[in-house]
Design an enzyme around this catalytic site. Sequence first.
Site, PDB file in Angstrom:
ATOM      1  N   ARG A  11      68.187  44.584  32.143  1.00 32.02           N
ATOM      2  CA  ARG A  11      69.136  44.221  31.062  1.00 32.02           C
ATOM      3  C   ARG A  11      69.059  44.691  29.830  1.00 32.02           C
ATOM      4  O   ARG A  11      69.814  44.779  29.308  1.00 32.02           O
ATOM      5  CB  ARG A  11      69.457  42.568  31.291  1.00 32.02           C
ATOM      6  CG  ARG A  11      69.922  42.164  32.410  1.00 32.02           C
ATOM      7  CD  ARG A  11      70.035  40.753  32.508  1.00 32.02           C
ATOM      8  NE  ARG A  11      70.708  40.083  33.817  1.00 32.02           N
ATOM      9  CZ  ARG A  11      71.850  39.602  33.930  1.00 32.02           C
ATOM     10  NH1 ARG A  11      72.613  39.769  32.886  1.00 32.02           N
ATOM     11  NH2 ARG A  11      72.180  39.318  35.124  1.00 32.02           N
ATOM     12  N   GLU A  48      54.120  32.818  32.765  1.00 33.17           N
ATOM     13  CA  GLU A  48      53.810  31.355  32.865  1.00 33.17           C
ATOM     14  C   GLU A  48      53.141  31.124  34.307  1.00 33.17           C
ATOM     15  O   GLU A  48      52.421  30.486  34.382  1.00 33.17           O
ATOM     16  CB  GLU A  48      55.096  30.585  32.963  1.00 33.17           C
ATOM     17  CG  GLU A  48      55.709  30.688  31.524  1.00 33.17           C
ATOM     18  CD  GLU A  48      56.966  29.790  31.373  1.00 33.17           C
ATOM     19  OE1 GLU A  48      57.034  28.566  32.082  1.00 33.17           O
ATOM     20  OE2 GLU A  48      57.944  30.250  30.814  1.00 33.17           O
TER      21      GLU A  48
END
Length: 183
Positions: free
Chosen positions: A70, A107
Amino acid sequence: MALSLQPGEQPALDLKNYIREVPDFPKPGILFYDISTLIRNADAWQVATARLARAIAPWQPDLLAGIESRGFLTAAPLAQRLGCGFVMLRKPGKLPGETVSLKYGLEYGQDELHIQADAIKPGQRVVVLDDLLATGGTLAASVQLLQKVGAEVVGASVMIELTGLGGREKLDVPLHSLLTYAA
């Protein structure tokens, strides 16, 4: 409060009206901010790219670097608008020729970005772009990768920043966010 406009002046376009919020995507508990609804509206897209160009131009970049995928959507048209080049930061196996890579932690796991080894001349001024800044791992790794190949990273810009997740604090370059949402 009524807007006080001069004759012929248009009210400022609120770009948040063109961002679709999708609950539980890509997994339960995540609120996804979908920019596809903004970029398919010609007027909103023109306003968004004009605002981004105005914010990035003072950094005087030689190149804009877009993060897969993106980030390509904003970096490529902005590079054309600003009269500078465009380079891609991609996942492994997506770029031909010799590449330079950087692995970085997320994460829950690891990821990796690549750039073509000859994409940047040492000292070129580069602004890195992505659609969204959340925790900052990918954007910070992008800055590191660009610096690794000799770029002078003069700034970063995102369409959307989720404030409160600490992403901005992971960057050692100036950041411009077109829109912000509380996370």
